[in-house]
Design an enzyme around this catalytic site. Sequence first.
Site, PDB file in Angstrom:
ATOM      1  N   GLY A  78       0.960  -1.185  -0.013  1.00 45.89           N
ATOM      2  CA  GLY A  78       0.053   0.112   0.066  1.00 45.89           C
ATOM      3  C   GLY A  78       0.671   1.248   0.145  1.00 45.89           C
TER       4      GLY A  78
ATOM      5  N   GLY B  24      -0.379   4.757  -0.534  1.00 46.71           N
ATOM      6  CA  GLY B  24      -1.130   5.948  -0.088  1.00 46.71           C
ATOM      7  C   GLY B  24      -0.489   6.764   0.821  1.00 46.71           C
ATOM      8  N   GLY B  25      -1.292   7.502   1.604  1.00 47.11           N
ATOM      9  CA  GLY B  25      -0.552   8.273   2.665  1.00 47.11           C
ATOM     10  C   GLY B  25       0.337   7.797   3.808  1.00 47.11           C
ATOM     11  N   LEU B  26      -0.194   6.858   4.265  1.00 44.12           N
ATOM     12  CA  LEU B  26       0.377   5.850   5.024  1.00 44.12           C
ATOM     13  C   LEU B  26       1.626   5.000   4.593  1.00 44.12           C
ATOM     14  CD1 LEU B  26      -0.223   5.567   8.292  1.00 44.12           C
ATOM     15  CD2 LEU B  26      -1.415   3.382   7.741  1.00 44.12           C
TER      16      LEU B  26
ATOM     17  N   LYS C 171      -8.553  -1.430  11.854  1.00 45.61           N
ATOM     18  CA  LYS C 171      -9.334  -0.765  13.057  1.00 45.61           C
ATOM     19  C   LYS C 171     -10.314  -1.710  13.473  1.00 45.61           C
ATOM     20  CE  LYS C 171      -8.700   3.645  10.605  1.00 45.61           C
ATOM     21  NZ  LYS C 171      -8.957   4.859   9.934  1.00 45.61           N
TER      22      LYS C 171
ATOM     23  N   ALA D  48      -8.150   6.546   1.445  1.00 48.63           N
ATOM     24  CA  ALA D  48      -8.517   5.287   1.878  1.00 48.63           C
ATOM     25  C   ALA D  48      -8.946   5.436   3.646  1.00 48.63           C
ATOM     26  CB  ALA D  48      -7.524   4.114   1.702  1.00 48.63           C
ATOM     27  N   THR D  49      -7.926   5.830   4.261  1.00 55.42           N
ATOM     28  CA  THR D  49      -8.046   6.129   5.697  1.00 55.42           C
ATOM     29  C   THR D  49      -9.483   6.912   6.018  1.00 55.42           C
ATOM     30  OG1 THR D  49      -5.918   5.893   6.097  1.00 55.42           O
ATOM     31  CG2 THR D  49      -6.985   7.159   7.719  1.00 55.42           C
TER      32      THR D  49
ATOM     33  N   GLU E 230     -12.492   4.823   5.579  1.00 55.48           N
ATOM     34  CA  GLU E 230     -12.609   3.593   6.562  1.00 55.48           C
ATOM     35  C   GLU E 230     -13.341   4.565   7.818  1.00 55.48           C
ATOM     36  OE1 GLU E 230     -10.060   0.536   7.674  1.00 55.48           O
ATOM     37  OE2 GLU E 230      -8.625   1.356   6.406  1.00 55.48           O
TER      38      GLU E 230
ATOM     39  N   HIS F 272     -17.377   4.248   9.684  1.00 55.17           N
ATOM     40  CA  HIS F 272     -18.032   4.247  11.236  1.00 55.17           C
ATOM     41  C   HIS F 272     -18.957   5.476  11.578  1.00 55.17           C
ATOM     42  CE1 HIS F 272     -14.911   1.534  12.516  1.00 55.17           C
ATOM     43  NE2 HIS F 272     -14.060   1.930  11.886  1.00 55.17           N
TER      44      HIS F 272
END
EC number: 2.6.1.121
Length: 342
Positions: A24, A26-28, A135, A201-202, A205, A209
């Site tokens: 992955g 992306g940002g992370l 998570k 993506a984060t 997610e 919630h």
Amino acid sequence: MSSQQPTPASDANPIQPLKIGVLGFGGLGQAASRVLAPKREMIWVAAADKQGYAYNPEGLNPDECIQIYRDRGSLGHLEPGGVLAHDSIAELLARAPQVDGYFLALPNLPNTFMASVVRQFIASGWRGVLVDALKRTSALEQMLALRDELAEAGIVYMSGCGATPGLLTAAAAIAAQSYAEIHEVKITFGVGIANWDAYRATIREDIAHMSGYDVDTAMAMSDAEVEALLDRTDGKITLENMEHADDIMLELAGICPRDRVTVGGVVDTRNPKKPLSTNVRITGRTFEGKQSSHTFTLGDETSMAANVCGPAFGYLKAGIALHRRGLYGLYTAAEVMPQFVR
């Protein structure tokens, strides 16, 4: 008597740095590459995204990889070392079996995605250490169902090892030792990012919630629909009583029943400053019969990326120590202490 100080064993007998991959980008994943850059004990050699992967046994350059990803959309365009691939994870595993461990910086959308990736590792015959920052409680439950298969495959899997679940869950497990009984564990987080686009993506997610939303709804939203939602909320996502794996992790560790654990917070997608301080409060009864609370608060200057990636690699190092002792299977952030990566 000699006044000379003994040389630390780690310096007297230097070992090869651990070869690490990031799945992955992306940002992370990009933040993870920067976290690893100055480390001596780990070297970043592999990464994969949806369209391709990059591999260099001598180490990848974060700046080059981030630039090519932003300009062309995939690490597969990197020269040299990049490969465009239909099944990037499987092809990377076949190309680089000597990677010691991977950080799964992947979105868990759909909720079964992370488990499906883990099954790929099991089927490939690769042996090493995996760490995630998932998570949802239900996502961790899927991992628990793979515990025996992971052990048989010779894989150490460290689950829930980001910030929350992860750093704050571990802090709660340690703080709980002051008490004979835990009445409540309350995790409250504040996240600030300058632009939601850096952590698409984060953020999706997190939207899953929100009241009135779920994983399928969040997955189906277009970028324009996400932006419209954020416009209505002034860029903030407020979350309460989240389905967060901190609860099952603390229950598995014997700290308290999962219904005594609550997680919530605020994500500001338009401001890098945290909207509130991130903390965990543990309330319980001591052996003398007194009720009290411990609170562990993260510094406001530490970013989400710092509080997720740092612990993830600390747990990856701990997982490799377990692997070298022949201890395989699944562990969580509440069961094992992370080891600082120098």
